[in-house]
Design an enzyme around this catalytic site. Structure first.
Site, mmCIF file in Angstrom:
data_model
loop_
_atom_site.group_PDB
_atom_site.id
_atom_site.type_symbol
_atom_site.label_atom_id
_atom_site.label_comp_id
_atom_site.label_asym_id
_atom_site.label_seq_id
_atom_site.Cartn_x
_atom_site.Cartn_y
_atom_site.Cartn_z
ATOM 1 N N ASP A 41 -92.802 -61.110 -35.784
ATOM 2 C CA ASP A 41 -92.080 -62.239 -36.404
ATOM 3 C C ASP A 41 -93.091 -63.206 -37.149
ATOM 4 O OD1 ASP A 41 -89.806 -61.490 -35.451
ATOM 5 O OD2 ASP A 41 -90.060 -62.307 -33.582
ATOM 6 N N TYR A 69 -98.568 -57.294 -25.439
ATOM 7 C CA TYR A 69 -98.402 -58.770 -25.775
ATOM 8 C C TYR A 69 -98.901 -59.684 -24.776
ATOM 9 C CZ TYR A 69 -95.038 -56.629 -29.234
ATOM 10 O OH TYR A 69 -94.352 -55.915 -30.090
ATOM 11 N N ASP A 83 -86.850 -68.083 -28.999
ATOM 12 C CA ASP A 83 -87.931 -68.576 -28.892
ATOM 13 C C ASP A 83 -88.293 -69.813 -29.400
ATOM 14 O OD1 ASP A 83 -88.019 -68.346 -31.791
ATOM 15 O OD2 ASP A 83 -89.445 -66.765 -31.760
ATOM 16 N N ARG A 177 -89.071 -61.607 -26.312
ATOM 17 C CA ARG A 177 -88.311 -62.806 -26.418
ATOM 18 C C ARG A 177 -86.992 -62.569 -25.606
ATOM 19 N NH1 ARG A 177 -86.265 -64.373 -32.246
ATOM 20 N NH2 ARG A 177 -88.161 -63.289 -33.029
#
Length: 288
Positions: A41, A69, A83, A177
Site C-alpha cells: 500500500d 510485518y 488503516d 489491516r
C-alpha cells in the site's frame, strides 16, 4: 545497451505506490522490463521485490513467499480503509482494555483462518478491483479466503492510548489491516492499523533492502534462493534449455518443487515444476 537481469530488494518509502517504484526503477536501469512482486500500500513501507530484465519471469515464484510485518494497532477507532489513511467511521471507549486482553484476542487469529479482503484491496470482483469500487462509494460482498498466520505478537506502546506494536508472520495474501480491525472487534470495540512496515518477503529482509534511487542488483540465481536447487550436467542442460519434460530422477527432484535448475557453471537455466507422477516440466526456461 545491454539490459540488466536480476532481482532488486527495495525499501519502499511511504507515499509511493508499487507502480511508482517500478517506474522509477525503469529509469534507473534504463529498461521498461521491470516488474514487482507483492504490492505494498502507498502508506506502507519496507520490502518490495523487483525483477529486472529476464528476472521479471521469476516474479511469479516470489509472490507466494511468506511475509513478515511490523506495525501499530490503534484501538478505539475504526476507519473506512482499516488503516490510518481512511476516514474514522466509528469510535469506541476501550480505555479499560488491558494488554493481556489484547494478547488473548490476538491469539485467536493464529494459524489457518478465514479472512475477508478489505474493500481497498486490489482483488477483482466482477472484473473490477475492489479499491476502484471503494473510491466510487460502492461496497460489495467479498468471500472470505483462507490465509495462515504463522506468528502474531502484540505489545503495548502506549496502552492508555490503546496503541500496540503488532508483529505478524503470515502467508502471502494476508491483510494485516484486516487483522488489526478484527482484533479490535474481538475486544468488543474496533481498531485500525498504522505505520505498517514489511520487514521480510521469504528470506529477503529489510537489512538488505535499498532505496529505489540506489538499488543493488542481485543475480538471477539469488532471486530463487528460497527454492530447492538442482545442478545438471552439460547434456541435461541442453535438454532443459529446450524445455523438455523430464523424469523426476533425472534432475534428482525431491519434494514438491518448484526447483531452480542450474547448469555446470551455476547459471540459472529454468524453473521446473511437477507434471505427471514421476515427471517434471519447465515452468520457465531462461534463455542464456
Amino acid at each position: 545497451m545491454t539490459t540488466a537481469d536480476g532481482l532488486v530488494v527495495i525499501d519502499k518509502e511511504a507515499g509511493w505506490t508499487s507502480h511508482d517504484v517500478v517506474a522509477k526503477a525503469r529509469g534507473v536501469f534504463g529498461t521498461r522490463k521491470v516488474g514487482h512482486s507483492g504490492t505494498l500500500d502507498p502508506d506502507a513501507t519496507g520490502v518490495l521485490l523487483l525483477g529486472v530484465g529476464r528476472a521479471t519471469r521469476l516474479l511469479r515464484f516470489l509472490t507466494p513467499l511468506p511475509k513478515r510485518y511490523v506495525g501499530e494497532l490503534v484501538l478505539g477507532a475504526e476507519t473506512s480503509t482499516l488503516d490510518a489513511s481512511g476516514e474514522v467511521t466509528a469510535v469506541h471507549d476501550m480505555s479499560d482494555v488491558t494488554p493481556h486482553q489484547v494478547s488473548e484476542a490476538a491469539s485467536h487469529f493464529l494459524g489457518d483462518i478465514m479472512q475477508v479482503p478489505p474493500m481497498v484491496s486490489a482483488i477483482k470482483v466482477g472484473g473490477r478491483r475492489l479499491h476502484e469500487l471503494a473510491r466510487e462509494g460502492i461496497e460489495v460482498e467479498r468471500e472470505a479466503r483462507p490465509v495462515t498466520v504463522h506468528e502474531l505478537a502484540v505489545a503495548p506502546v502506549d496502552a492508555s492510548a490503546g496503541v500496540y506494536r503488532i508483529e505478524v508472520s503470515c502467508s502471502s495474501g494476508t491483510y494485516v489491516r484486516s487483522l488489526a480491525a478484527d482484533i479490535g472487534s474481538a475486544l468488543g470495540g474496533g481498531g485500525h492499523l498504522r505505520a505498517l512496515r514489511r520487514v521480510a518477503v521469504g528470506s529477503f529482509t529489510i537489512e538488505e533492502a535499498r532505496p529505489v534511487v540506489s538499488p543493488e542488483l542481485l543475480s538471477m540465481e539469488t532471486a530463487l534462493r528460497d527454492y530447492p536447487s538442482v545442478l545438471v550436467d552439460a547434456d541435461l542442460s541442453r535438454r532443459v534449455a529446450n524445455g523438455q519434460v523430464l523424469a523426476s530422477e533425472e534432475i534428482t527432484a525431491e519434494g514438491n518443487g518448484p526447483w531452480a535448475v542450474h547448469g555446470v557453471k551455476g547459471q540459472l537455466l529454468a524453473v521446473y515444476e511437477t507434471h505427471k507422477p514421476g515427471m517434471v516440466k519447465p515452468a520457465v526456461v531462461i534463455p542464456n
